[in-house]
Design an enzyme around this catalytic site. Structure first.
Site, mmCIF file in Angstrom:
data_model
loop_
_atom_site.group_PDB
_atom_site.id
_atom_site.type_symbol
_atom_site.label_atom_id
_atom_site.label_comp_id
_atom_site.label_asym_id
_atom_site.label_seq_id
_atom_site.Cartn_x
_atom_site.Cartn_y
_atom_site.Cartn_z
ATOM 1 C CG HIS A 47 46.422 26.964 50.120
ATOM 2 N ND1 HIS A 47 46.021 25.830 49.468
ATOM 3 C CD2 HIS A 47 46.248 27.977 49.228
ATOM 4 C CE1 HIS A 47 45.613 26.136 48.240
ATOM 5 N NE2 HIS A 47 45.749 27.444 48.071
ATOM 6 C CD GLU A 48 46.345 31.718 50.052
ATOM 7 O OE1 GLU A 48 47.038 32.074 49.071
ATOM 8 O OE2 GLU A 48 45.236 31.175 49.922
ATOM 9 C CG HIS A 96 49.612 30.056 46.190
ATOM 10 N ND1 HIS A 96 49.642 29.348 45.008
ATOM 11 C CD2 HIS A 96 48.340 29.929 46.668
ATOM 12 C CE1 HIS A 96 48.444 28.823 44.774
ATOM 13 N NE2 HIS A 96 47.642 29.152 45.770
ATOM 14 C CG HIS A 146 55.179 28.538 42.524
ATOM 15 N ND1 HIS A 146 54.018 28.117 41.913
ATOM 16 C CD2 HIS A 146 56.169 28.189 41.674
ATOM 17 C CE1 HIS A 146 54.309 27.544 40.765
ATOM 18 N NE2 HIS A 146 55.608 27.586 40.587
#
Length: 674
Positions: A463-464, A467, A470
């Site tokens: 998940h991290e 990010h 991105h």
């Protein structure tokens, strides 16, 4: 010389002393004010270049310094840093107000904005101008002098209160420990968790075992410990953070924050804080968020109630439990999951050695986006636990620096997050590449075992890292539109979509290998992981929806002036999503850092909103192949690299070819048939 005021590329952590922060921030504010003054005093007519672009480029030194400081205040803080944060936050709030309430500056911005239809701007330039104008208008530029003064007061007060809220939660987390001297009280706990508790005790010069409220300590105990009374003690301690009659009580702070946010919104002409916030999100207004949450609630609640009833019956049958309590949830869920799927988290952990999972996520990033990660020791780090990497593409082009900080320690707040030390932008013809960091709290290696992750921790890392991608793959012209600078109900798409690879055989085979034997995770385990992915999804969905609805209750309802009891207000909000009996000593709001410290106010719904997007997006990958380069390229080109340069729905439709549909999420969650 103050290292923060020198020119630097990567943060000079080892050279910085705490005494450097305040003078550096003061100096950087002075410098930024001079940059603003140059724009205001320009005698030429306002243009996109001399006003809009010039304004976007101001304050870069201040941004770099404050990003270092506030990131450390989360990841490596101490009393002195917290004290500095209290001192400098009002300065920064005042400085932001000096900009947004600067009439001469706003006049120039407005003059450019009024020519918008004649300027022939690119979509990115148009977005920058629109965002800049609204940044002024939404922050009081059109107010009279008296109201502007009031706005400054509110912002300074809010800045202090949110810091105080976070400090109280951290103090409550650090101040609690459950000291166990009888080994029988650890029955049911895996050896790895017992060993970690023993190490904690030794570090604190105590005999036996210590369990804390840090997740790597708290979660295993709540999941496996047979001693129900100790689970109850730990659960109540966790739930009463900020809700005890001590110096760290957050009740008055919650009421002050919500009242000030409401007052601020009214001052700016908005009905509620949620109306103000959501105007710039995909959801647009509170009514749309509530409709979205309540629609999901209607579909999830029957499943949640069935799951809860089954769990309660199972606990009754197994241990004659009359009524299931919150401290029973993880314990009996894990036992039932193990029974139904023969899946034990402890059986899985040996296949998820932290280093292997890191290499796995790197390999997946390489297959999807042609990225390579090389661990380096040539850049400074703020703690010896931090790992640093140089990221390049397959052609050898430099993409990013990447920091990863994986283990808990006293000066680090709980949870996991991604942050940035430098944003990508194109400046003076150079594509300035970003510096991105992820921070997690995974179990440390012990004397006998490496750091082994639970499957939940594996998905957290992915998940991290989503990010981080991105941020790393950003490729925009303007820093304020780069990377994760997107509406908050769009920001979770890259992170949540990447979690899907954790459930795929093709991806797991790359990294899920037994830390002792090197054996690849057995396919029967992979099937069980997939089968169990929707286990208790109704209850999990209800829980997430309850947090989103609580957030909206605080920020989208009538005036909070009438609220006198945080607990009573919260209990009313939870009525429609409640499964477990209430615990009088506990209160969620007083430690709900996401909405009272972390920037998610009126935005907690965005996790579920992004789940709809991520399920729909991943369905596209599944249709074409999870490592399909064409789909990955479309995702990179239209989502990851574009930041906030255009409306999110436009970007999403360009990637997907259509608007998202919630059916993919509901099917994945097992809430509707496939």
């Amino acid at each position: 010389m103050n290292p923060l005021l020198q020119d630097f590329d990567t943060a000079p952590f080892s050279k910085i002393q705490e005494k450097d922060y305040k003078p550096a921030i003061q100096e950087a504010i002075t410098l930024a004010k001079k940059e603003i003054e140059l724009i205001v005093s320009n005698i030429d007519e306002p243009t996109f270049e001399n006003t809009t672009v010039a304004l976007d480029n101001t304050g870069q030194k201040l941004d770099r310094i404050t990003s270092i400081f506030f990131n450390l205040n989360s990841a490596e803080t101490n009393e002195e840093i917290q004290k500095i944060a209290k001192d400098v936050s009002p300065w920064l709030s005042e400085f932001r107000n000096d900009i947004t309430l600067n009439e001469a500056l706003f006049a120039r911005v407005k003059k450019v904005y009024d020519q918008l239809s004649d300027l022939e701007l690119t979509p990115e330039q148009e977005t920058l101008l629109d965002k800049q104008y609204k940044g002024f208008a939404r922050n009081g530029a059109n107010l009279n002098e008296e109201d502007k003064l009031e706005l400054r007061k509110i912002d300074a007060e809010l800045s202090k209160l949110s810091l105080q809220f976070g400090e109280h939660v951290l103090a409550e987390t650090n101040n609690f420990e459950m000291h166990i001297t009888n080994e029988n009280d650890l029955t049911g706990l895996p050896e790895s968790a017992k060993e970690a508790a023993n190490i904690l005790a030794k570090q604190r010069n105590k005999e036996g075992w210590v369990v804390t409220l840090d997740y790597p300590s708290y979660i295993p105990f709540m999941t496996y410990a047979d001693n129900r009374e100790l689970r109850k003690e730990l659960s109540i301690a966790f739930g009463k953070k900020g809700f005890q009659q001590n110096d760290y009580n957050n009740e008055a702070i919650v009421l002050k924050i919500t009242k000030l946010r409401h007052k601020r919104a009214n001052l700016l002409g908005y009905k509620t804080h949620a109306n103000f916030v959501l105007e710039e999100r995909m959801a647009e207004k509170p009514e749309n968020v509530l409709e979205f949450l309540n629609d999901l609630l209607e579909k999830a609640k029957p499943a949640a109630q069935r799951e809860f009833e089954n769990l309660e019956n199972y606990a009754k049958k197994l241990d004659n439990i009359d009524q299931l309590q919150k401290w029973d949830s993880a314990y009996y869920s894990e036992k039932l999951k193990k029974k139904l799927f023969s899946l034990d988290q402890e059986l899985l952990k040996p296949y998820f050695k932290l280093e292997n999972v890191i290499n796995g996520v790197f390999e997946i990033a390489n297959r999807l986006f042609n990225l390579n990660f090389e661990e380096i020791d040539t850049i400074d780090k703020y703690h010896e636990d931090v790992k640093t990497y140089l990221v390049s593409d397959n052609n050898g082009n430099f993409i990013s620096h990447f920091y990863a900080d994986f283990h808990p320690r006293p000066g680090k707040r709980n949870g996991a997050w991604m942050t940035s030390y430098k944003s990508q932008q194109i400046l003076d013809g150079n594509n300035e590449r970003p510096q991105v960091s992820i921070v997690c709290n995974f179990t440390k290696p012990t004397e006998t075992k490496p750091s082994l992750l639970t499957f939940n921790e594996v998905t957290t890392l992915f998940h991290e890292f989503g990010h981080a991608l991105h941020g790393m793959l950003a490729n925009t012209t303007y820093g304020s539109l780069s990377g994760t600078s997107v509406p908050w109900d769009f920001v979770e798409l890259p992170s949540q979509v990447l979690e899907n690879w954790c459930y795929e055989k093709e991806a797991l085979e790359l990294f899920a290998k037994h830390y002792e034997t090197g054996e690849t995770i057995p396919m029967e385990y992979v099937e069980k992981i997939k089968e169990s992915a929707s286990f208790h999804e109704g209850m999990q969905t209800l829980r997430q929806l309850s947090f989103g609805l609580l957030d909206m209750s605080w920020h989208a309802g009538a005036s909070p002036e009438s609220v006198t009891s945080v607990k009573e207000f919260e209990s009313k909000s939870f009525l429609n999503t409640k499964l477990y009996p209430d615990v009088p000593e506990n209160c969620m709001s007083t430690s709900f850092s996401h909405i009272f410290q972390g920037g998610y106010s009126s935005g907690y719904y965005s996790y579920k909103w992004a789940e709809v997007l991520d399920a729909d997006a991943f369905e596209y990958f599944q249709e074409e192949g999870i490592f399909n380069s064409e789909v990955a390229n479309k995702f990179q080109e239209n989502v990851l690299s574009k930041g906030g340069t255009e409306k999110p729905m436009k970007l999403y439709k360009r990637f997907r070819g259509k608007e998202p549909n919630s059916d993919a999420l509901l099917k994945r969650a097992g809430l509707i048939s496939k």
